[in-house]
Write an enzyme that holds these catalytic residues in place. Structure first.
Site, PDB file in Angstrom:
ATOM      1  N   SER A 147       0.878  -1.075   0.153  1.00 17.54           N
ATOM      2  CA  SER A 147       0.158   0.122  -0.037  1.00 17.54           C
ATOM      3  C   SER A 147       0.895   1.306   0.008  1.00 17.54           C
ATOM      4  O   SER A 147       1.944   1.313   0.703  1.00 17.54           O
ATOM      5  CB  SER A 147      -0.921  -0.050   1.254  1.00 17.54           C
ATOM      6  OG  SER A 147      -1.377   1.375   1.317  1.00 17.54           O
ATOM      7  N   TYR A 163      -1.215  -0.357  10.404  1.00 19.66           N
ATOM      8  CA  TYR A 163      -1.213  -0.735   9.005  1.00 19.66           C
ATOM      9  C   TYR A 163       0.125  -0.086   8.330  1.00 19.66           C
ATOM     10  O   TYR A 163       0.704  -0.970   7.603  1.00 19.66           O
ATOM     11  CB  TYR A 163      -2.318  -0.171   8.427  1.00 19.66           C
ATOM     12  CG  TYR A 163      -2.691  -0.408   6.811  1.00 19.66           C
ATOM     13  CD1 TYR A 163      -3.053  -1.744   6.317  1.00 19.66           C
ATOM     14  CD2 TYR A 163      -2.456   0.342   5.865  1.00 19.66           C
ATOM     15  CE1 TYR A 163      -3.357  -2.215   5.126  1.00 19.66           C
ATOM     16  CE2 TYR A 163      -2.830   0.048   4.734  1.00 19.66           C
ATOM     17  CZ  TYR A 163      -3.155  -1.085   4.149  1.00 19.66           C
ATOM     18  OH  TYR A 163      -3.332  -1.169   2.948  1.00 19.66           O
TER      19      TYR A 163
END
Ligand code: NAP
Length: 239
Positions: A147, A163
């Protein structure tokens, strides 16, 4: 011997995609199994009944396999069962992910542990199990679905600290793999962009199919394709 070698060369490649019952993983699986690539796809899922229903809607050869990444012993058991029935896996797409909210001070220890387990440690365990076979067969493609949130260059997603940090660690693993593996086994990371899934939400601009495109490209790279990169829209981005 020549006949066996020739048959091996022409068998369909086999891919394992984690978190493939929905979202981007399902789209990656569908594109790999579809007519453009015709891979045999193992659909890694937590709920086998739901996974079989998802597999039945995809084109080509798709088999649902139970694969829960949340707990190391369970993961080992599932992996052993998969390898018993499918000893050859040529392509690994580490797609499954969790996205706990909270900055570095707000995130709970449990969510932090879970994010690292699912987003980094499980992909690492899968690589450790599957890469040696890829090296021995002189063919492998490892795709880590990362990501922009894991990019130092893009700020590491401070509102989703666990994350961002876990995806940064997944990126680090990718680069280490590329330095460790022979060029016949390629390891790349990618960001799918902001995608309409349960994680991305309804307001995201990209479809799961669009989000899947770069992962599928990396999963099917030719022999002279790149390794050790971080990609979005098939272009290198900064770590
Ligand atoms: P999603 O719709 O939330 O799907 C997540 C998938 O991961 C589901 O299949 C889920 O399975 C699986 N999963 C979660 N925990 C698991 C576990 N413990 N064991 C095995 N599987 C587990 O997310 P998505 O948007 O498709 O995201 C896929 C990947 O793209 C993730 O790695 C994510 O970080 C990355 N990504 C997404 C976006 C975006 O905008 N959507 C942006 C950048 C990166 P269950 O159905 O069983 O829960």
């Amino acid at each position: 011997m020549l006949v066996i070698a020739s048959a091996m060369e022409h068998r369909p490649r086999i891919a394992l995609v984690t978190g493939a019952n929905r979202g981007i993983g399902l789209a990656i699986a569908g594109q790999l199994a579809g007519p453009d690539h015709s891979l045999t796809v193992l659909l890694g899922v937590r709920d086998l009944a739901a996974g079989r229903a998802a597999a039945a809607k995809l084109p080509g050869r798709v088999v649902a396999v139970e694969l829960d990444l949340a707990e190391p012993t369970r993961l080992d058991d599932h992996l052993a069962a998969i390898q018993a029935t499918h000893p050859v896996i040529d392509v690994l797409v580490n797609n499954a992910g969790v996205y706990p909210a909270g900055d570095a001070l707000a995130v709970s220890p449990g969510e932090l542990t879970q994010a690292f387990q699912v987003n980094v440690l499980a992909p690492w365990a899968l690589v450790r199990a599957l890469a040696p076979g890829m090296v021995a067969r002189r063919y492998g493609r490892i795709v880590n679905v990362s990501s922009g949130g894991g990019s130092f260059d893009e700020g590491l997603a401070p509102s989703h600290a666990a994350y961002g940090a876990s995806k940064a660690a997944l990126n680090a693993l990718t680069l280490q793999l590329a330095q460790t593996l022979p060029r016949t086994v390629k390891a790349n990371a990618m960001c799918p962009g902001w995608v309409r899934t349960r994680m991305g939400g309804l307001g995201a601009p990209r479809s799961p199919a669009q989000g899947a495109d770069t992962a599928v490209w990396l999963a099917t790279l030719p022999d002279d394709g790149p390794t050790g990169g971080f990609y979005r829209d098939r272009h290198l981005i900064d770590w």
